[in-house]
Design a protein around this motif. Structure first.
Motif, short mmCIF file in Angstrom:
data_model
loop_
_atom_site.label_atom_id
_atom_site.label_comp_id
_atom_site.label_asym_id
_atom_site.label_seq_id
_atom_site.Cartn_x
_atom_site.Cartn_y
_atom_site.Cartn_z
N TYR A 1 -8.18 6.58 -14.92
CA TYR A 1 -8.95 6.03 -13.80
C TYR A 1 -9.32 4.58 -14.08
CZ TYR A 1 -13.14 6.88 -16.63
OH TYR A 1 -14.07 6.88 -17.62
N SER B 1 -13.69 1.44 -17.72
CA SER B 1 -13.25 0.94 -16.42
C SER B 1 -14.38 0.32 -15.61
CB SER B 1 -12.63 2.08 -15.62
OG SER B 1 -11.45 2.48 -16.26
N VAL C 1 -7.99 6.84 -9.25
CA VAL C 1 -7.64 7.86 -10.23
C VAL C 1 -6.14 8.16 -10.11
CG1 VAL C 1 -8.11 10.18 -11.08
CG2 VAL C 1 -9.94 8.86 -10.06
N THR D 1 -7.69 6.96 -4.26
CA THR D 1 -8.70 5.91 -4.29
C THR D 1 -9.88 6.34 -3.44
OG1 THR D 1 -6.98 4.24 -4.52
CG2 THR D 1 -9.15 3.47 -3.86
N ILE E 1 -15.39 13.94 -13.90
CA ILE E 1 -13.98 14.31 -13.69
C ILE E 1 -13.60 15.47 -14.61
CG2 ILE E 1 -11.59 13.53 -13.97
CD1 ILE E 1 -12.52 10.77 -13.02
N LEU F 1 -13.04 3.72 -6.83
CA LEU F 1 -12.67 4.54 -7.98
C LEU F 1 -11.22 4.94 -7.77
CD1 LEU F 1 -13.33 6.15 -10.56
CD2 LEU F 1 -14.07 8.01 -9.07
N ALA G 1 -16.05 10.91 -7.67
CA ALA G 1 -15.30 11.67 -8.67
C ALA G 1 -15.11 13.11 -8.21
CB ALA G 1 -16.03 11.64 -10.02
N SER H 1 -11.53 1.04 -11.92
CA SER H 1 -12.50 0.76 -10.87
C SER H 1 -12.35 -0.67 -10.37
CB SER H 1 -13.92 0.96 -11.39
OG SER H 1 -14.25 -0.08 -12.28
N THR I 1 -1.92 9.04 -6.71
CA THR I 1 -3.05 8.15 -6.95
C THR I 1 -4.03 8.36 -5.81
OG1 THR I 1 -1.67 6.51 -8.05
CG2 THR I 1 -3.78 5.75 -7.19
#
Length: 187
Positions: free
Chosen positions: A87, A51, A139, A154, A65, A137, A173, A89, A152
């Motif tokens: 994840y 990513s 996720v 961010t 993570i 980031l 993270a 980016s 989600t």
């Protein structure tokens, strides 16, 4: 003496935690967590999707993570996970204009009798630009049994160099996993 040290340490801790430059946004909650999840898998790690432009940075984020999820008591399970983590980016280079003060410490130099500073002779426009990178980031937590998005998260931060980029993404993270923990505990 011990009480004063304890107060000092707690003030320093509060100050350092308030200086965080990472903002979290919780988005897209399709389903509420109906149970405590016990196992997880990180899709990016399993299928080899990178990513980030830097492979080392991608591995660091994936590892962080995984470590933080294991600290929550979840088990990494490739075969039948109860929670799927994915994840991605967004790394966007940007510039910012910086306005330098032509009259340092004296305001408009009203009371300075000499009105002379050789550093600023002939300079009318005291601006410069600073390069930085906006980092996101993103996720996704997915419940594979219901095939729906649990949520989600961010994490958005800024970095001016490689060192601060690494540091901010690792912190991001950690904060994302902390937000997941708070979300599951709240419901």
């Amino acid at each position: 003496m011990q009480k004063a040290t304890l107060i000092f340490l707690s003030l320093v801790t509060m100050f350092l935690s308030s200086c965080s430059s990472i903002e979290l946004f919780k988005e897209r909650t399709e389903v509420k967590p109906y149970k405590e999840y016990t196992s997880f898998v990180i899709v990016n790690k399993e299928i080899g999707v990178k990513s980030f432009s830097d492979e080392l940075l991608d591995a660091k984020v994936s590892n962080e993570i995984e470590i933080k999820m294991k600290e929550l008591g979840l088990i990494y399970d490739r075969e039948s996970p109860e929670l799927v983590i994915r994840y991605s980016s967004n790394e966007e280079p940007r510039q910012r204009e910086i306005y330098n003060n032509q009259y340092p410490m004296w305001g408009m130099r009203v009371w300075d009798p000499w009105m002379f500073d050789p550093r600023f002779m002939g300079r009318q426009n005291m601006t410069s630009t600073k390069n930085y990178e906006l980092l996101q980031l993103i996720v996704d937590y997915i419940d594979p049994k219901q095939d729906k998005m649990l949520m989600t998260i961010t994490a958005v931060s800024e970095a001016s160099g490689t060192k601060s980029k690494n540091k901010n993404l690792i912190k991001s993270a950690r904060k994302v996993v902390g937000a997941y923990k708070d979300h599951v505990k709240a419901n």
